[in-house]
Design a protein around this motif. Structure first.
Motif, PDB file in Angstrom:
ATOM      1  N   ALA A 297       2.849   9.943  16.744  1.00  0.00           N
ATOM      2  CA  ALA A 297       1.876   9.654  15.696  1.00  0.00           C
ATOM      3  C   ALA A 297       1.348   8.233  15.875  1.00  0.00           C
ATOM      4  O   ALA A 297       2.066   7.341  16.332  1.00  0.00           O
ATOM      5  N   TYR A 298       0.100   8.028  15.506  1.00  0.00           N
ATOM      6  CA  TYR A 298      -0.485   6.691  15.604  1.00  0.00           C
ATOM      7  C   TYR A 298      -1.586   6.541  14.563  1.00  0.00           C
ATOM      8  O   TYR A 298      -2.068   7.528  13.994  1.00  0.00           O
ATOM      9  N   PHE A 299      -1.943   5.305  14.299  1.00  0.00           N
ATOM     10  CA  PHE A 299      -3.092   5.046  13.439  1.00  0.00           C
ATOM     11  C   PHE A 299      -3.831   3.828  13.984  1.00  0.00           C
ATOM     12  O   PHE A 299      -3.278   3.030  14.758  1.00  0.00           O
ATOM     13  N   GLU A 300      -5.065   3.708  13.594  1.00  0.00           N
ATOM     14  CA  GLU A 300      -5.900   2.592  14.025  1.00  0.00           C
ATOM     15  C   GLU A 300      -6.252   1.735  12.819  1.00  0.00           C
ATOM     16  O   GLU A 300      -6.583   2.256  11.749  1.00  0.00           O
ATOM     17  N   HIS A 301      -6.138   0.416  13.009  1.00  0.00           N
ATOM     18  CA  HIS A 301      -6.400  -0.504  11.901  1.00  0.00           C
ATOM     19  C   HIS A 301      -6.864  -1.842  12.470  1.00  0.00           C
ATOM     20  O   HIS A 301      -6.240  -2.366  13.405  1.00  0.00           O
TER      21      HIS A 301
ATOM     22  N   LEU B   8       2.139  16.618   9.581  1.00  0.00           N
ATOM     23  CA  LEU B   8       1.737  16.104  10.885  1.00  0.00           C
ATOM     24  C   LEU B   8       2.868  15.297  11.508  1.00  0.00           C
ATOM     25  O   LEU B   8       3.164  15.431  12.704  1.00  0.00           O
ATOM     26  N   LEU B   9       3.525  14.476  10.704  1.00  0.00           N
ATOM     27  CA  LEU B   9       4.651  13.693  11.218  1.00  0.00           C
ATOM     28  C   LEU B   9       5.788  14.599  11.691  1.00  0.00           C
ATOM     29  O   LEU B   9       6.519  14.256  12.623  1.00  0.00           O
ATOM     30  N   ARG B  10       5.946  15.753  11.078  1.00  0.00           N
ATOM     31  CA  ARG B  10       7.006  16.678  11.473  1.00  0.00           C
ATOM     32  C   ARG B  10       6.803  17.220  12.881  1.00  0.00           C
ATOM     33  O   ARG B  10       7.786  17.472  13.595  1.00  0.00           O
ATOM     34  N   ILE B  11       5.576  17.417  13.290  1.00  0.00           N
ATOM     35  CA  ILE B  11       5.340  18.117  14.552  1.00  0.00           C
ATOM     36  C   ILE B  11       5.054  17.188  15.728  1.00  0.00           C
ATOM     37  O   ILE B  11       5.052  17.636  16.873  1.00  0.00           O
ATOM     38  N   VAL B  12       4.832  15.899  15.483  1.00  0.00           N
ATOM     39  CA  VAL B  12       4.545  15.003  16.608  1.00  0.00           C
ATOM     40  C   VAL B  12       5.806  14.793  17.448  1.00  0.00           C
ATOM     41  O   VAL B  12       6.922  14.883  16.954  1.00  0.00           O
ATOM     42  N   ASP B  13       5.600  14.518  18.716  1.00  0.00           N
ATOM     43  CA  ASP B  13       6.688  14.199  19.634  1.00  0.00           C
ATOM     44  C   ASP B  13       6.698  12.691  19.842  1.00  0.00           C
ATOM     45  O   ASP B  13       5.704  12.121  20.305  1.00  0.00           O
TER      46      ASP B  13
ATOM     47  N   ASN C 275      -6.138   6.186   5.168  1.00  0.00           N
ATOM     48  CA  ASN C 275      -6.548   6.332   3.780  1.00  0.00           C
ATOM     49  C   ASN C 275      -5.774   7.413   3.031  1.00  0.00           C
ATOM     50  O   ASN C 275      -6.021   7.658   1.857  1.00  0.00           O
ATOM     51  N   LYS C 276      -4.841   8.061   3.728  1.00  0.00           N
ATOM     52  CA  LYS C 276      -4.002   9.076   3.097  1.00  0.00           C
ATOM     53  C   LYS C 276      -2.564   8.593   3.050  1.00  0.00           C
ATOM     54  O   LYS C 276      -2.150   7.765   3.854  1.00  0.00           O
ATOM     55  N   THR C 277      -1.787   9.122   2.124  1.00  0.00           N
ATOM     56  CA  THR C 277      -0.377   8.738   2.019  1.00  0.00           C
ATOM     57  C   THR C 277       0.440   9.425   3.111  1.00  0.00           C
ATOM     58  O   THR C 277       0.010  10.437   3.695  1.00  0.00           O
ATOM     59  N   LEU C 278       1.647   8.890   3.351  1.00  0.00           N
ATOM     60  CA  LEU C 278       2.549   9.536   4.292  1.00  0.00           C
ATOM     61  C   LEU C 278       2.944  10.926   3.793  1.00  0.00           C
ATOM     62  O   LEU C 278       3.116  11.857   4.586  1.00  0.00           O
TER      63      LEU C 278
END
Length: 210
Positions: free
Chosen positions: A194-198, A183-188, A174-177
């Protein structure tokens, strides 16, 4: 003054290449991956990215047991302080070099230096910059030891960061990139992507600079 220096880091983790480089730059230093292998006494033991509990008996063997922590201590004690601060929107990250103790990041401070980011760096670059500043601080301590004979006590209110886990890489659909870019900067992309559920499914999202 010539120090007997040991460098201690954990096995199978990202900092190892930089620990090897630091060992190369400090003539005569020795690199270890377990404190149990450090049998003799050293003037300085740099404990960098070392994740095991070290008891007072080990610390007492050496003149200095030194840690570099990516926060303005006593604020930001605990786990992954640089990444938590990036999530908070900070671009200037203070690194603290301090004397290790049996407490949690509560030793006396030798020096502090600031890593300035521009907000675009991704995980791999962030790790490189973190490591390079850490190495620079260690070399500064060895080369300019007279400057750091009198460490200072930590002052102010302490705060703590928790250990990050895979669930901390979850995106909010529900949030924009843009809202979640830090958060995307620090994920490995490999270890904790990074992941999302849909619609009842989990989707992995990897990020690289084009």
């Amino acid at each position: 003054m010539k120090f007997k220096v040991a460098i201690l880091t954990s096995p199978n983790q990202w900092f190892i290449p930089y620990a090897k480089e630091l060992s190369r730059l400090i003539t005569g230093s020795e690199l270890f991956f377990s404190h149990r292998d450090v049998v003799k006494s050293f003037d300085v033991v740099f404990m960098l990215g070392y994740h095991r509990i070290v008891k007072e008996k080990f610390l007492a063997k050496h003149s200095h047991n030194i840690v570099v922590h990516a926060s303005d201590l006593p604020k930001g004690k605990g786990w992954a302080p640089m990444f938590w601060q990036i999530l908070e929107g900070k671009n200037d990250i203070v690194f603290t070099m301090f004397e290790a103790s049996t407490g949690v990041d509560d030793g006396d401070i030798y020096m502090q230096k600031t890593l300035s980011l521009d907000g675009s760096e991704l995980n791999e670059e962030l790790r490189r910059l973190q490591a390079e500043l850490t190495v620079d601080m260690c070399l500064d301590f060895v080369e300019c030891c007279d400057k750091y004979k009198l460490p200072s006590k930590q002052q102010g209110e302490e705060t703590f960061y928790k250990r990050r886990g895979p669930k901390d890489s979850k995106l909010d659909v529900n949030k924009t990139l843009g809202e979640q870019f830090n958060l995307l900067r620090i994920v490995d992309n490999e270890e904790y992507p990074a992941y999302f559920e849909h619609l009842g499914r989990k989707y992995i999202l990897k990020i690289t600079e084009g």
